[in-house]
Write a protein that holds these residues in place. Structure first.
Motif, PDB file in Angstrom:
ATOM      1  N   ARG A  26       0.954  -1.202  -0.039  1.00 44.03           N
ATOM      2  CA  ARG A  26       0.033  -0.018  -0.007  1.00 44.03           C
ATOM      3  C   ARG A  26       0.807   1.168   0.068  1.00 44.03           C
ATOM      4  NH1 ARG A  26      -4.776  -0.833   4.279  1.00 44.03           N
ATOM      5  NH2 ARG A  26      -6.053  -2.490   3.264  1.00 44.03           N
ATOM      6  N   PRO A  27       0.448   2.124  -0.629  1.00 46.61           N
ATOM      7  CA  PRO A  27       1.069   3.329  -0.588  1.00 46.61           C
ATOM      8  C   PRO A  27       1.111   4.125   0.917  1.00 46.61           C
ATOM      9  CG  PRO A  27      -0.458   3.610  -2.297  1.00 46.61           C
ATOM     10  CD  PRO A  27      -0.657   2.473  -1.410  1.00 46.61           C
ATOM     11  N   LYS A  28       2.267   4.629   1.175  1.00 44.30           N
ATOM     12  CA  LYS A  28       2.578   5.146   2.654  1.00 44.30           C
ATOM     13  C   LYS A  28       1.307   6.086   2.992  1.00 44.30           C
ATOM     14  CE  LYS A  28       5.316   8.869   3.544  1.00 44.30           C
ATOM     15  NZ  LYS A  28       6.719   9.461   4.051  1.00 44.30           N
ATOM     16  N   GLU A  29       0.687   6.699   2.259  1.00 41.04           N
ATOM     17  CA  GLU A  29      -0.370   7.848   2.535  1.00 41.04           C
ATOM     18  C   GLU A  29      -1.761   7.029   2.793  1.00 41.04           C
ATOM     19  OE1 GLU A  29       1.260   7.802  -0.415  1.00 41.04           O
ATOM     20  OE2 GLU A  29       2.594   9.678   0.216  1.00 41.04           O
ATOM     21  N   LYS A  30      -1.962   5.932   2.322  1.00 40.78           N
ATOM     22  CA  LYS A  30      -3.022   5.253   2.761  1.00 40.78           C
ATOM     23  C   LYS A  30      -2.675   4.553   4.042  1.00 40.78           C
ATOM     24  CE  LYS A  30      -5.300   4.098  -1.720  1.00 40.78           C
ATOM     25  NZ  LYS A  30      -5.859   2.967  -2.499  1.00 40.78           N
ATOM     26  N   LEU A  31      -1.531   3.978   4.162  1.00 40.99           N
ATOM     27  CA  LEU A  31      -1.365   3.406   5.490  1.00 40.99           C
ATOM     28  C   LEU A  31      -1.668   4.313   6.752  1.00 40.99           C
ATOM     29  CD1 LEU A  31       1.975   1.484   4.755  1.00 40.99           C
ATOM     30  CD2 LEU A  31      -0.417   0.554   5.191  1.00 40.99           C
ATOM     31  N   ALA A  32      -1.099   5.600   6.415  1.00 49.73           N
ATOM     32  CA  ALA A  32      -1.073   6.788   7.580  1.00 49.73           C
ATOM     33  C   ALA A  32      -2.538   7.084   7.673  1.00 49.73           C
ATOM     34  CB  ALA A  32      -0.357   8.054   7.075  1.00 49.73           C
ATOM     35  N   ALA A  33      -3.490   7.136   6.703  1.00 51.58           N
ATOM     36  CA  ALA A  33      -4.857   7.411   6.771  1.00 51.58           C
ATOM     37  C   ALA A  33      -5.522   6.250   7.289  1.00 51.58           C
ATOM     38  CB  ALA A  33      -5.587   7.676   5.167  1.00 51.58           C
ATOM     39  N   SER A  34      -5.078   4.925   7.414  1.00 51.66           N
ATOM     40  CA  SER A  34      -5.912   3.713   8.073  1.00 51.66           C
ATOM     41  C   SER A  34      -5.416   3.600   9.502  1.00 51.66           C
ATOM     42  CB  SER A  34      -5.535   2.614   6.961  1.00 51.66           C
ATOM     43  OG  SER A  34      -4.169   2.164   7.353  1.00 51.66           O
ATOM     44  N   GLY A  35      -4.732   4.400   9.913  1.00 50.91           N
ATOM     45  CA  GLY A  35      -4.550   4.361  11.366  1.00 50.91           C
ATOM     46  C   GLY A  35      -2.923   4.116  11.691  1.00 50.91           C
ATOM     47  N   MET A  36      -2.184   3.868  10.595  1.00 49.29           N
ATOM     48  CA  MET A  36      -0.675   3.829  10.899  1.00 49.29           C
ATOM     49  C   MET A  36       0.182   5.011  10.735  1.00 49.29           C
ATOM     50  SD  MET A  36       0.273   0.220   8.976  1.00 49.29           S
ATOM     51  CE  MET A  36      -0.652  -1.276   9.239  1.00 49.29           C
ATOM     52  N   ALA A  37      -0.208   6.213  11.762  1.00 52.19           N
ATOM     53  CA  ALA A  37       0.095   7.352  11.518  1.00 52.19           C
ATOM     54  C   ALA A  37       1.838   7.527  11.453  1.00 52.19           C
ATOM     55  CB  ALA A  37      -0.407   8.435  12.676  1.00 52.19           C
ATOM     56  N   TRP A  38       2.286   6.621  11.984  1.00 54.07           N
ATOM     57  CA  TRP A  38       3.931   6.633  12.418  1.00 54.07           C
ATOM     58  C   TRP A  38       4.416   6.229  10.944  1.00 54.07           C
ATOM     59  CZ3 TRP A  38       6.039   2.590   9.603  1.00 54.07           C
ATOM     60  CH2 TRP A  38       5.338   1.378   9.332  1.00 54.07           C
ATOM     61  N   ALA A  39       3.802   5.934   9.936  1.00 53.74           N
ATOM     62  CA  ALA A  39       4.364   5.793   8.552  1.00 53.74           C
ATOM     63  C   ALA A  39       4.731   7.276   8.034  1.00 53.74           C
ATOM     64  CB  ALA A  39       3.300   5.399   7.387  1.00 53.74           C
ATOM     65  N   ASP A  40       4.148   8.505   8.280  1.00 53.82           N
ATOM     66  CA  ASP A  40       4.435   9.517   8.003  1.00 53.82           C
ATOM     67  C   ASP A  40       5.827  10.051   8.394  1.00 53.82           C
ATOM     68  OD1 ASP A  40       2.052  10.211   6.541  1.00 53.82           O
ATOM     69  OD2 ASP A  40       1.135  10.906   8.466  1.00 53.82           O
ATOM     70  N   ASP A  41       6.521   9.464   9.481  1.00 53.20           N
ATOM     71  CA  ASP A  41       7.729   9.570  10.112  1.00 53.20           C
ATOM     72  C   ASP A  41       8.712   9.086   9.387  1.00 53.20           C
ATOM     73  OD1 ASP A  41       6.424  11.130  12.078  1.00 53.20           O
ATOM     74  OD2 ASP A  41       6.739   9.812  13.645  1.00 53.20           O
ATOM     75  N   PHE A  42       8.588   8.100   8.496  1.00 48.48           N
ATOM     76  CA  PHE A  42       9.452   7.237   7.522  1.00 48.48           C
ATOM     77  C   PHE A  42       9.079   7.668   6.062  1.00 48.48           C
ATOM     78  CE2 PHE A  42       9.197   5.281  11.501  1.00 48.48           C
ATOM     79  CZ  PHE A  42       9.996   4.773  11.884  1.00 48.48           C
ATOM     80  N   SER A  43      10.325   7.335   5.412  1.00 48.37           N
ATOM     81  CA  SER A  43      10.222   7.392   3.886  1.00 48.37           C
ATOM     82  C   SER A  43       9.681   6.120   3.418  1.00 48.37           C
ATOM     83  CB  SER A  43      11.862   7.447   3.247  1.00 48.37           C
ATOM     84  OG  SER A  43      12.268   6.169   3.492  1.00 48.37           O
TER      85      SER A  43
END
Length: 124
Positions: A26-43
């Motif tokens: 999944r794209p990082k943005e979709k992960l962050a939107a689905s509750g994995m906000a930590w993904a925004d802190d990583f490339s």
């Protein structure tokens, strides 16, 4: 105990395979939107890399022993996944996501039990 270790390893393998495929696919943005906000802190590459580590760890928990090819990889995979969960707990702790630390600790302990058993008294 051997059956118990197989059950724990299988449960861990399913959990890490699903989580890893989600992170890798999944794209990082979709992960962050689905509750994995930590993904925004990583490339994007780091998130995909974490997913790949989880998928490889999941496969390493069961396939080497199931096919009797390099079964030493089972406790090594369990150790790697335990270290991965330690890192995840640190990230969640820094982000004040305390509810996720519990999940990380449970997975870490289960992986450590598999590593202990397969390195030690219940090695293949």
């Amino acid at each position: 105990m051997n059956v118990t270790l197989w059950i724990i390893a299988s449960i861990l393998a399913v959990a890490f395979l699903l989580a890893g495929l989600m992170k890798a696919g999944r794209p990082k943005e979709k992960l962050a939107a689905s509750g994995m906000a930590w993904a925004d802190d990583f490339s994007t590459g780091a998130v995909k890399g974490i997913g790949a580590v989880e998928v490889l760890g999941a496969l390493g928990l069961v396939l080497p022993a199931a096919f009797d090819i390099a079964p030493i990889l089972v406790p090594l995979a369990a150790t790697g996944l335990a270290i991965t969960m330690l890192g995840a707990a640190v990230v969640h702790g820094r982000r004040k996501e305390n509810q996720m630390i519990g999940v990380n600790v449970v997975l870490l302990v289960l992986a450590a039990v598999v590593a202990w058993g397969r390195f030690g008294p219940y090695a293949f």
